[in-house]
Write an enzyme that holds these catalytic residues in place. Sequence first.
Site, mmCIF file in Angstrom:
data_model
loop_
_atom_site.group_PDB
_atom_site.id
_atom_site.type_symbol
_atom_site.label_atom_id
_atom_site.label_comp_id
_atom_site.label_asym_id
_atom_site.label_seq_id
_atom_site.Cartn_x
_atom_site.Cartn_y
_atom_site.Cartn_z
ATOM 1 N N ARG A 49 0.806 -1.218 0.000
ATOM 2 C CA ARG A 49 0.000 0.000 0.000
ATOM 3 C C ARG A 49 0.845 1.277 0.000
ATOM 4 O O ARG A 49 0.462 2.292 -0.577
ATOM 5 C CB ARG A 49 -0.929 0.004 1.225
ATOM 6 C CG ARG A 49 -2.076 -0.984 1.110
ATOM 7 C CD ARG A 49 -2.976 -0.588 -0.065
ATOM 8 N NE ARG A 49 -4.119 -1.479 -0.187
ATOM 9 C CZ ARG A 49 -5.261 -1.317 0.461
ATOM 10 N NH1 ARG A 49 -5.399 -0.315 1.297
ATOM 11 N NH2 ARG A 49 -6.246 -2.163 0.282
ATOM 12 N N ASP A 158 -15.634 11.632 9.520
ATOM 13 C CA ASP A 158 -14.659 10.605 9.172
ATOM 14 C C ASP A 158 -13.277 11.160 9.476
ATOM 15 O O ASP A 158 -13.074 12.388 9.469
ATOM 16 C CB ASP A 158 -14.770 10.206 7.697
ATOM 17 C CG ASP A 158 -14.100 8.861 7.423
ATOM 18 O OD1 ASP A 158 -14.812 7.844 7.422
ATOM 19 O OD2 ASP A 158 -12.870 8.830 7.232
#
Length: 302
Positions: A49, A158
Site C-alpha cells: 500500500r 470521518d
Amino acid sequence: MMNIAIPAPPDTKQEFEFSDRDFQMISALANERYGLFLQPSKKALVHSRLAKRLRARSLGSFAEYCALLNQPEGDDERSHLLSALTTNVTHFFREVHHFDDLRDRLVPLLVAKAKVGQPLRLWSSACSSGQEAYSIAAALVAGDPKIHQYDIKILATDIDPQVVASAREGVYPIDQVMAVPESWRKTLTKTPVNEKQVQVDPALKSLISFGELNLIADWPMKRKFDVIFCRNAAIYFDKGTQARLWQRFADILVDGGHLMIGHSERLSGSAQDVLRNVGITTYQKSNTTGKLTSPDIEGTRD
C-alpha cells in the site's frame, strides 16, 4: 469506513527495503494517531500500500519514508498514509436492514419526540465518502416527508479529510445509484450531473453537516444523539479500544437511543450493561432504571 482490504499477493522481491523496524514504526504511528491495529501479518500489505507513496515522494527506502513521517513537514504525508492504509469500501444502503428499521420503526418515535419541541440528532460516525449519511437522510425522508420541518440534523464525520471532502460534494457515479432498489432511489437523487454522475438531492444534503473527526480522540459534540451509526470501523481497533469506543457511544446516546454497528462487529466491555440488542446489529440504550424505552420526549438537552 475503514476496511483494510485485499491482501497483497506474495512478493518474491520487494521494490523497497522494508525492515521490521520500519513496520513497527509505521504500525505504532498508525495506532497512536488513528487507532489502527496493524498485526505483523499485515507487513506485506503495508509495503504494497505504501510503495506508491515512496514513488510519489521519490524516496529510495522505507527508512527515508519513516524519517519524513516523523518530521514537522510530514503532516501532509501522514494524511496520505491514512488514506493508503485504509480503503473506504461503502455503498448506498449498505446493510439495508438498518435503514429499513430507521424508516419503519424509529422515524415515528423520533417524530413524536420532535412534535413536543425536542431536537433530533443522528450521527454517521465513520461516514467515509458519504453514502451512509445520505442513506440515513433518505430513510428519514422516506419515513416522514415532512421531516425537514423539525429541528433535525445528521452529523457525518470521518478521520480521512479526502473522503470527507468527497462526501460533502455529494456527487457519485451513476452506476452506484442505479444499483439501489427503486423504492430507495427515488428518495436519494433527482439531479443528473452528466451521463456518468448524479448529484444527491439537495433536500437530503440540507440535513447533514460533514466534518473531520478521529474516533479515538476527543469529541467536541455537546448534544446527545438519538441514533448513532458506527459500522465496519471498530473491527480495525484492538479489543481495548473497541470496548472504550462502545462505552463512549453509550455515554453520548440519549436514554432509549440506538446504536447501529457492522455485521461482523460485536459489542464488548462495560457498554454491554446499558446497550441491549433489539435487532440485527442494533442496540438500544436503557434508561437510568435499566428499562428499555422509546427515545425520551420530556425535558431538553444541551
